[in-house]
Every structure is written in C-alpha cells, then in structure tokens.
Design a protein around this motif. Sequence first.
Motif, PDB file in Angstrom:
ATOM      1  N   ARG A 128       6.347  13.644 -61.906  1.00 44.20           N
ATOM      2  CA  ARG A 128       6.470  12.250 -62.365  1.00 44.20           C
ATOM      3  C   ARG A 128       5.445  11.350 -61.681  1.00 44.20           C
ATOM      4  NH1 ARG A 128      12.254   9.979 -60.824  1.00 44.20           N
ATOM      5  NH2 ARG A 128      11.234   7.955 -60.861  1.00 44.20           N
ATOM      6  N   VAL A 129       5.084  11.648 -60.453  1.00 46.18           N
ATOM      7  CA  VAL A 129       4.065  10.864 -59.757  1.00 46.18           C
ATOM      8  C   VAL A 129       2.683  11.201 -60.319  1.00 46.18           C
ATOM      9  CG1 VAL A 129       3.007  10.340 -57.523  1.00 46.18           C
ATOM     10  CG2 VAL A 129       5.491  10.642 -57.689  1.00 46.18           C
ATOM     11  N   ARG A 130       2.432  12.480 -60.595  1.00 43.33           N
ATOM     12  CA  ARG A 130       1.145  12.858 -61.194  1.00 43.33           C
ATOM     13  C   ARG A 130       0.979  12.200 -62.562  1.00 43.33           C
ATOM     14  NH1 ARG A 130       2.996  17.863 -59.411  1.00 43.33           N
ATOM     15  NH2 ARG A 130       3.107  18.745 -61.529  1.00 43.33           N
ATOM     16  N   ALA A 131       2.043  12.180 -63.363  1.00 44.32           N
ATOM     17  CA  ALA A 131       1.989  11.541 -64.681  1.00 44.32           C
ATOM     18  C   ALA A 131       1.748  10.037 -64.539  1.00 44.32           C
ATOM     19  CB  ALA A 131       3.264  11.817 -65.465  1.00 44.32           C
ATOM     20  N   ALA A 132       2.415   9.406 -63.588  1.00 44.23           N
ATOM     21  CA  ALA A 132       2.200   7.973 -63.347  1.00 44.23           C
ATOM     22  C   ALA A 132       0.772   7.714 -62.878  1.00 44.23           C
ATOM     23  CB  ALA A 132       3.205   7.450 -62.328  1.00 44.23           C
ATOM     24  N   SER A 133       0.215   8.637 -62.115  1.00 48.29           N
ATOM     25  CA  SER A 133      -1.175   8.522 -61.683  1.00 48.29           C
ATOM     26  C   SER A 133      -2.105   8.513 -62.893  1.00 48.29           C
ATOM     27  CB  SER A 133      -1.531   9.676 -60.736  1.00 48.29           C
ATOM     28  OG  SER A 133      -2.917   9.734 -60.511  1.00 48.29           O
ATOM     29  N   ALA A 134      -1.883   9.435 -63.810  1.00 48.44           N
ATOM     30  CA  ALA A 134      -2.714   9.486 -65.021  1.00 48.44           C
ATOM     31  C   ALA A 134      -2.587   8.195 -65.828  1.00 48.44           C
ATOM     32  CB  ALA A 134      -2.314  10.685 -65.879  1.00 48.44           C
ATOM     33  N   ARG A 135      -1.351   7.705 -65.982  1.00 47.09           N
ATOM     34  CA  ARG A 135      -1.156   6.455 -66.743  1.00 47.09           C
ATOM     35  C   ARG A 135      -1.853   5.278 -66.068  1.00 47.09           C
ATOM     36  NH1 ARG A 135       3.809   9.082 -67.601  1.00 47.09           N
ATOM     37  NH2 ARG A 135       4.825   8.036 -65.850  1.00 47.09           N
ATOM     38  N   ALA A 136      -1.783   5.225 -64.743  1.00 46.01           N
ATOM     39  CA  ALA A 136      -2.459   4.137 -64.025  1.00 46.01           C
ATOM     40  C   ALA A 136      -3.974   4.263 -64.168  1.00 46.01           C
ATOM     41  CB  ALA A 136      -2.059   4.151 -62.551  1.00 46.01           C
ATOM     42  N   LEU A 137      -4.484   5.472 -64.035  1.00 46.56           N
ATOM     43  CA  LEU A 137      -5.935   5.657 -64.134  1.00 46.56           C
ATOM     44  C   LEU A 137      -6.459   5.331 -65.531  1.00 46.56           C
ATOM     45  CD1 LEU A 137      -6.361   8.796 -61.887  1.00 46.56           C
ATOM     46  CD2 LEU A 137      -7.275   6.493 -61.461  1.00 46.56           C
ATOM     47  N   ALA A 138      -5.624   5.472 -66.541  1.00 46.58           N
ATOM     48  CA  ALA A 138      -6.036   5.074 -67.895  1.00 46.58           C
ATOM     49  C   ALA A 138      -6.399   3.596 -67.933  1.00 46.58           C
ATOM     50  CB  ALA A 138      -4.913   5.361 -68.885  1.00 46.58           C
ATOM     51  N   VAL A 139      -5.747   2.809 -67.070  1.00 39.98           N
ATOM     52  CA  VAL A 139      -5.941   1.360 -67.057  1.00 39.98           C
ATOM     53  C   VAL A 139      -6.929   0.931 -65.975  1.00 39.98           C
ATOM     54  CG1 VAL A 139      -4.766  -0.860 -66.715  1.00 39.98           C
ATOM     55  CG2 VAL A 139      -3.616   0.996 -67.947  1.00 39.98           C
ATOM     56  N   VAL A 140      -6.811   1.497 -64.777  1.00 43.09           N
ATOM     57  CA  VAL A 140      -7.593   1.015 -63.634  1.00 43.09           C
ATOM     58  C   VAL A 140      -8.728   1.944 -63.242  1.00 43.09           C
ATOM     59  CG1 VAL A 140      -5.608  -0.251 -62.717  1.00 43.09           C
ATOM     60  CG2 VAL A 140      -6.101   2.053 -61.849  1.00 43.09           C
ATOM     61  N   GLY A 141      -8.787   3.130 -63.843  1.00 39.63           N
ATOM     62  CA  GLY A 141      -9.795   4.103 -63.466  1.00 39.63           C
ATOM     63  C   GLY A 141     -11.183   3.723 -63.949  1.00 39.63           C
ATOM     64  N   ASP A 142     -12.139   4.359 -63.335  1.00 44.36           N
ATOM     65  CA  ASP A 142     -13.538   4.183 -63.719  1.00 44.36           C
ATOM     66  C   ASP A 142     -14.122   5.566 -63.985  1.00 44.36           C
ATOM     67  OD1 ASP A 142     -15.967   2.958 -64.254  1.00 44.36           O
ATOM     68  OD2 ASP A 142     -15.839   1.640 -62.517  1.00 44.36           O
ATOM     69  N   THR A 143     -15.408   5.630 -64.261  1.00 41.81           N
ATOM     70  CA  THR A 143     -16.026   6.910 -64.624  1.00 41.81           C
ATOM     71  C   THR A 143     -15.791   7.985 -63.570  1.00 41.81           C
ATOM     72  OG1 THR A 143     -18.123   6.083 -63.745  1.00 41.81           O
ATOM     73  CG2 THR A 143     -17.805   5.934 -66.121  1.00 41.81           C
ATOM     74  N   GLU A 144     -15.795   7.621 -62.292  1.00 47.36           N
ATOM     75  CA  GLU A 144     -15.581   8.623 -61.244  1.00 47.36           C
ATOM     76  C   GLU A 144     -14.163   9.196 -61.253  1.00 47.36           C
ATOM     77  OE1 GLU A 144     -14.926   4.660 -58.973  1.00 47.36           O
ATOM     78  OE2 GLU A 144     -16.249   5.378 -60.562  1.00 47.36           O
ATOM     79  N   HIS A 145     -13.250   8.573 -61.974  1.00 48.58           N
ATOM     80  CA  HIS A 145     -11.875   9.054 -62.034  1.00 48.58           C
ATOM     81  C   HIS A 145     -11.615   9.948 -63.247  1.00 48.58           C
ATOM     82  CE1 HIS A 145     -11.480   5.194 -59.673  1.00 48.58           C
ATOM     83  NE2 HIS A 145     -11.191   6.150 -58.821  1.00 48.58           N
TER      84      HIS A 145
END
Length: 178
Positions: A128-145
């Motif tokens: 659930r934390v890994r999934a939340a990480s992916a959802r957050a990175l969809a919004v706040v991530g950049d190319t390096e992510h």
Amino acid sequence: MGERPVHDLIVELAERLGPDEFTARCVALLQGEPREDHLDVLPWLTGHDWSDGEPVRDPASWKDHWLRTWGARGLLHVWDDRATDAVVAGLGDEDWRPAEMCLKVAAAHDVAGTGDGAAALADHPLPRVRAASARALAVVGDTEHLEVVSGLLDDPDESVRRAAARAIERLRSRLDLG
C-alpha cells in the motif's frame, strides 16, 4: 463528534481556528508534539472521543505515530503551502502510517519538493505504501522519477503494478514525454 465524517470535522475545525492556527496545529502534530498539547483539536482531527479515560489518550494503546498521521490527514483535507516542509520531512517518518499519509497529501496537493521522498518509498515493504508512492510520483515526480515508477511495473503486488501503470501514463503526459 458523533457519526459525522472526519472530513467534515476537519473542515469545520479549520474554519473555527482559521488557516494559520489550523496549519500550525497540524504541522505540530506531524512533527511529533505531544498529544497533551493538542487535546482540544484531536477530536476534530480524528473523530474519536478524547475524554479522560478514553483509550485513544493512552500512548500504549494509540502509539505516537497516529498523532503524526492525524496531523498529516488534517493537511490532506485542508491544505496550506506553509505545511510543505513538514510534509516533505514526514515522508521520511520512521513509521509507515505518517509517511503514507504524507504521500497522499503530496498527491492531492502537488506538494513541492516531495518527489525524492516519494521515490524513496517506492521500495517500502508494504504494497500500500509502494502504491501510494506511485500515485504521488504521478503528480510530483519529474523525469528522474520515471525509472523508479517503471520499476514498480514488475512489483509482486497487482495493486502496485496498476498504480505504477497509471502513474507512468500521467507522468508521460504531464512531462510531455510522449
């Protein structure tokens, strides 16, 4: 507090306290201030009865990580950019619950500076934390992510793989990567 949804309680608390005090109290909780200093706002942030003798007041029953989680949850429902540094720091919380809630805040409010902290949680032991990480990175991530999120496509948990696939689509669109 009755049977009212916690979201409604939090919004009402924010209206009663005003944005400055509400944000300061949520940040203080997220940063680990003692429950005794915030007994007046905790019923609103949690929906629990905080009267003398209630289990939620006992740190042995309700560990301190819950206070940090509830502080972050307040910010999830009523955001203020002044809480940015606390949310960035909260991504590194020693307990998964406050960190996961900070991921939700980051995703909901596009919190500046949370990309690296969200990426660091992509290899967390809990799906659930890994999934939340992916959802957050969809919004706040950049190319390096993008590589971090792509690595989650092979995750053993199906919910993480689904979240990663959606996150990659959103990242590519948001960053105009085609």
